[in-house]
Motif scaffolding. Sequence first.
Motif, mmCIF file in Angstrom:
data_model
loop_
_atom_site.group_PDB
_atom_site.id
_atom_site.type_symbol
_atom_site.label_atom_id
_atom_site.label_comp_id
_atom_site.label_asym_id
_atom_site.label_seq_id
_atom_site.Cartn_x
_atom_site.Cartn_y
_atom_site.Cartn_z
ATOM 1 N N ARG A 225 87.384 20.683 50.058
ATOM 2 C CA ARG A 225 88.364 21.600 49.468
ATOM 3 C C ARG A 225 88.940 22.489 50.564
ATOM 4 O O ARG A 225 88.197 23.018 51.393
ATOM 5 C CB ARG A 225 87.703 22.467 48.393
ATOM 6 C CG ARG A 225 87.275 21.653 47.188
ATOM 7 C CD ARG A 225 86.614 22.511 46.155
ATOM 8 N NE ARG A 225 87.577 23.322 45.424
ATOM 9 C CZ ARG A 225 87.232 24.088 44.394
ATOM 10 N NH1 ARG A 225 85.984 24.146 44.000
ATOM 11 N NH2 ARG A 225 88.134 24.781 43.764
ATOM 12 N N VAL A 226 90.248 22.635 50.554
ATOM 13 C CA VAL A 226 90.891 23.495 51.540
ATOM 14 C C VAL A 226 92.160 24.086 50.941
ATOM 15 O O VAL A 226 92.818 23.450 50.115
ATOM 16 C CB VAL A 226 91.221 22.702 52.836
ATOM 17 C CG1 VAL A 226 92.344 21.692 52.605
ATOM 18 C CG2 VAL A 226 91.615 23.626 53.977
ATOM 19 N N ASP A 227 92.452 25.310 51.355
ATOM 20 C CA ASP A 227 93.742 25.919 51.040
ATOM 21 C C ASP A 227 94.574 25.793 52.314
ATOM 22 O O ASP A 227 94.263 26.444 53.322
ATOM 23 C CB ASP A 227 93.535 27.390 50.652
ATOM 24 C CG ASP A 227 94.850 28.067 50.282
ATOM 25 O OD1 ASP A 227 95.931 27.492 50.552
ATOM 26 O OD2 ASP A 227 94.792 29.181 49.725
ATOM 27 N N VAL A 228 95.619 24.982 52.279
ATOM 28 C CA VAL A 228 96.371 24.733 53.514
ATOM 29 C C VAL A 228 97.063 25.997 54.028
ATOM 30 O O VAL A 228 97.489 26.036 55.186
ATOM 31 C CB VAL A 228 97.403 23.586 53.350
ATOM 32 C CG1 VAL A 228 96.713 22.245 53.209
ATOM 33 C CG2 VAL A 228 98.379 23.847 52.212
ATOM 34 N N ARG A 229 97.172 27.031 53.200
ATOM 35 C CA ARG A 229 97.782 28.286 53.669
ATOM 36 C C ARG A 229 96.874 29.021 54.640
ATOM 37 O O ARG A 229 97.316 29.917 55.346
ATOM 38 C CB ARG A 229 98.085 29.200 52.471
ATOM 39 C CG ARG A 229 99.154 28.667 51.553
ATOM 40 C CD ARG A 229 99.222 29.474 50.282
ATOM 41 N NE ARG A 229 97.994 29.334 49.496
ATOM 42 C CZ ARG A 229 97.765 29.942 48.344
ATOM 43 N NH1 ARG A 229 98.680 30.750 47.845
ATOM 44 N NH2 ARG A 229 96.633 29.748 47.686
ATOM 45 N N ASP A 230 95.597 28.664 54.648
ATOM 46 C CA ASP A 230 94.593 29.337 55.472
ATOM 47 C C ASP A 230 94.438 28.565 56.793
ATOM 48 O O ASP A 230 93.772 27.524 56.845
ATOM 49 C CB ASP A 230 93.276 29.367 54.674
ATOM 50 C CG ASP A 230 92.152 30.048 55.414
ATOM 51 O OD1 ASP A 230 92.225 30.174 56.661
ATOM 52 O OD2 ASP A 230 91.173 30.437 54.750
ATOM 53 N N THR B 41 90.705 21.337 42.573
ATOM 54 C CA THR B 41 89.827 20.286 42.060
ATOM 55 C C THR B 41 88.506 20.289 42.824
ATOM 56 O O THR B 41 88.519 20.265 44.069
ATOM 57 C CB THR B 41 90.502 18.905 42.244
ATOM 58 O OG1 THR B 41 91.816 18.975 41.706
ATOM 59 C CG2 THR B 41 89.716 17.804 41.557
ATOM 60 N N PRO B 42 87.367 20.318 42.102
ATOM 61 C CA PRO B 42 86.089 20.252 42.818
ATOM 62 C C PRO B 42 86.007 18.977 43.661
ATOM 63 O O PRO B 42 86.483 17.924 43.242
ATOM 64 C CB PRO B 42 85.053 20.223 41.685
ATOM 65 C CG PRO B 42 85.766 20.766 40.482
ATOM 66 C CD PRO B 42 87.204 20.406 40.641
ATOM 67 N N VAL C 199 93.835 12.836 54.420
ATOM 68 C CA VAL C 199 94.906 12.902 53.424
ATOM 69 C C VAL C 199 94.827 14.253 52.740
ATOM 70 O O VAL C 199 93.895 14.508 51.962
ATOM 71 C CB VAL C 199 94.771 11.767 52.382
ATOM 72 C CG1 VAL C 199 95.934 11.807 51.398
ATOM 73 C CG2 VAL C 199 94.703 10.400 53.062
ATOM 74 N N THR C 200 95.788 15.134 53.011
ATOM 75 C CA THR C 200 95.807 16.404 52.273
ATOM 76 C C THR C 200 96.376 16.117 50.887
ATOM 77 O O THR C 200 97.220 15.233 50.721
ATOM 78 C CB THR C 200 96.668 17.471 52.966
ATOM 79 O OG1 THR C 200 98.042 17.085 52.869
ATOM 80 C CG2 THR C 200 96.271 17.675 54.419
ATOM 81 N N GLY C 201 95.880 16.855 49.882
ATOM 82 C CA GLY C 201 96.324 16.562 48.518
ATOM 83 C C GLY C 201 95.713 15.267 47.995
ATOM 84 O O GLY C 201 96.297 14.598 47.148
#
Length: 275
Positions: free
Chosen positions: A42-47, A37-38, A8-10
């Motif tokens: 953790r991921v930045d979906v833009r990456d 959020t710690p 589940v992203t987000g």
Amino acid sequence: MSPARLLVTGGSGHLGGEVVRRADGAGWEVTGTSYRTPGPARVDVRDAGAVEALFADAAPDCVIHTAYLQDGPDAWATNVDGSANVAAAAAARGARLIHVSTDLVFDGRAGRPYTETDEPNPLLEYGRSKAAAETAVAERHPNAAMVRTSLIYGGEGLSGHERRILDVVDGRADLAFFIDELRCPVHVADLADALLALAGTAYAGPLHLAGADGVSRYEMACLVATANGRETAHLRTTTSAGIVPERPRDCRLDCSRAAALLGVRLPGIREILGN
Ligand SMILES: NC(=O)c1ccc[n+]([C@@H]2O[C@H](COP(=O)([O-])OP(=O)(O)OC[C@H]3O[C@@H](n4cnc5c(N)ncnc54)[C@H](OP(=O)(O)O)[C@@H]3O)[C@@H](O)[C@H]2O)c1
């Protein structure tokens, strides 16, 4: 048999958090991601590289993509490039993908609830980014389900919409509510359950999943205020006439296809919060 793995992203968000909790209870092996959020994922979906690494680690059978930004300089890349990265990674793994979208892909001029065969024509930047995200997802993962939903409320704590309404009734903010902007608010638990039910189908393409009642922003504010023990007498009304850029006025969603597919009708906000 080992449980199916769900990503589940987000997962730190309002809808994503509810999906994580309910999927946990329903026997899925769940990974919920966060960004600022710690947390453990953790991921930045833009990456794109980070998304690929996440998929390699979580090895999902199914992905429910809720991560997004409503506005700000990072919103377009988060919503469009981020969704494209998630869709490409899901397709490469052969994972089922449910992409969460919005009723604001429509212009609100039809004068009737929108069906899945209606063409998107977003008026606002947020809606444009979500429509572009739908296109990017469909190109990369043709079997993805694209769930368009409406204002989300309820669940653990209050949604941003409810907080804003209570800020107004309690005098912490000054805002008038549109009487001519219609949406189909949906309870976060009902939406989360419907997304999980959809995960068990092979449905591809757009699907409208929202509450059964089409209400104005003003009626929603009255329902939320009353349900939280507040008076509604001081809530002010306004119309969106003349606002530039034009706001989508009537984005009610026709959810009959989802009702037939999933055998559920998501209750309306009058039923849930009304007396
Ligand atoms: N809220 C509504 O009324 C509404 C109405 C229609 C459609 N929708 C759709 O429903 C979905 C969920 O909405 P929501 O209200 O539950 O959202 P939310 O509470 O604002 O949560 C957004 C989530 O996205 C994550 N996120 C933000 N930027 C990210 C990035 N660059 N990389 C990875 N994750 C990132 C956030 O992580 P951190 O918080 O950890 O940074 C958070 O977990 C969205 O797709 C939205 O378009 C919402």
